[in-house]
Design a protein around this motif. Sequence first.
Motif, PDB file in Angstrom:
ATOM      1  N   LEU A  20       2.197  32.629 -18.415  1.00 45.60           N
ATOM      2  CA  LEU A  20       3.188  33.660 -18.736  1.00 45.60           C
ATOM      3  C   LEU A  20       4.595  33.230 -18.333  1.00 45.60           C
ATOM      4  O   LEU A  20       5.563  33.467 -19.068  1.00 45.60           O
ATOM      5  CB  LEU A  20       2.816  34.985 -18.058  1.00 45.60           C
ATOM      6  N   GLU A  21       4.717  32.590 -17.171  1.00 44.87           N
ATOM      7  CA  GLU A  21       6.030  32.113 -16.739  1.00 44.87           C
ATOM      8  C   GLU A  21       6.581  31.062 -17.695  1.00 44.87           C
ATOM      9  O   GLU A  21       7.779  31.056 -17.999  1.00 44.87           O
ATOM     10  CB  GLU A  21       5.950  31.560 -15.319  1.00 44.87           C
ATOM     11  N   MET A  22       5.716  30.178 -18.191  1.00 47.84           N
ATOM     12  CA  MET A  22       6.169  29.165 -19.154  1.00 47.84           C
ATOM     13  C   MET A  22       6.609  29.819 -20.456  1.00 47.84           C
ATOM     14  O   MET A  22       7.624  29.440 -21.039  1.00 47.84           O
ATOM     15  CB  MET A  22       5.059  28.138 -19.421  1.00 47.84           C
ATOM     16  N   ARG A  23       5.846  30.814 -20.903  1.00 50.00           N
ATOM     17  CA  ARG A  23       6.216  31.518 -22.132  1.00 50.00           C
ATOM     18  C   ARG A  23       7.557  32.224 -21.971  1.00 50.00           C
ATOM     19  O   ARG A  23       8.401  32.187 -22.868  1.00 50.00           O
ATOM     20  CB  ARG A  23       5.141  32.519 -22.522  1.00 50.00           C
ATOM     21  N   ILE A  24       7.771  32.851 -20.826  1.00 49.45           N
ATOM     22  CA  ILE A  24       9.032  33.549 -20.580  1.00 49.45           C
ATOM     23  C   ILE A  24      10.184  32.555 -20.551  1.00 49.45           C
ATOM     24  O   ILE A  24      11.253  32.810 -21.120  1.00 49.45           O
ATOM     25  CB  ILE A  24       8.955  34.368 -19.272  1.00 49.45           C
ATOM     26  N   ALA A  25       9.985  31.407 -19.900  1.00 47.19           N
ATOM     27  CA  ALA A  25      11.043  30.392 -19.849  1.00 47.19           C
ATOM     28  C   ALA A  25      11.371  29.905 -21.258  1.00 47.19           C
ATOM     29  O   ALA A  25      12.547  29.760 -21.616  1.00 47.19           O
ATOM     30  CB  ALA A  25      10.609  29.224 -18.965  1.00 47.19           C
ATOM     31  N   TYR A  26      10.351  29.670 -22.078  1.00 45.76           N
ATOM     32  CA  TYR A  26      10.564  29.242 -23.457  1.00 45.76           C
ATOM     33  C   TYR A  26      11.296  30.326 -24.239  1.00 45.76           C
ATOM     34  O   TYR A  26      12.234  30.045 -24.987  1.00 45.76           O
ATOM     35  CB  TYR A  26       9.224  28.907 -24.117  1.00 45.76           C
ATOM     36  N   GLN A  27      10.895  31.572 -24.058  1.00 44.19           N
ATOM     37  CA  GLN A  27      11.545  32.676 -24.756  1.00 44.19           C
ATOM     38  C   GLN A  27      12.996  32.827 -24.304  1.00 44.19           C
ATOM     39  O   GLN A  27      13.873  33.104 -25.122  1.00 44.19           O
ATOM     40  CB  GLN A  27      10.771  33.975 -24.542  1.00 44.19           C
TER      41      GLN A  27
END
Length: 88
Positions: A31-38
């Motif tokens: 989830l943290e990686m997805r948020i960073a990408y977003q």
Amino acid sequence: MGSPSAGQARHWKGLRPRMTDTSLTSRVDTLEMRIAYQDDTIEDLNRTITAQWKEIDRLTREIANLADRVREAGSGASGAPEPPPPHY
């Protein structure tokens, strides 16, 4: 609605996957990686939109200037016809 009965609680407990520290950590990391990408995507889109609005503003001013020039050129031609140049 009341709380579930003891039989219902046992039934639902069996259907829920147990969360281990490893799987929870893995999910949080994902989830943290997805948020960073977003966040990166949102910043890129914001920069793009800002650049487009600047271009739209520039083009709007240019159109207004061209409209003024056309209007000025049209108002000069509305009088009596110009005499022919002296070499005629």
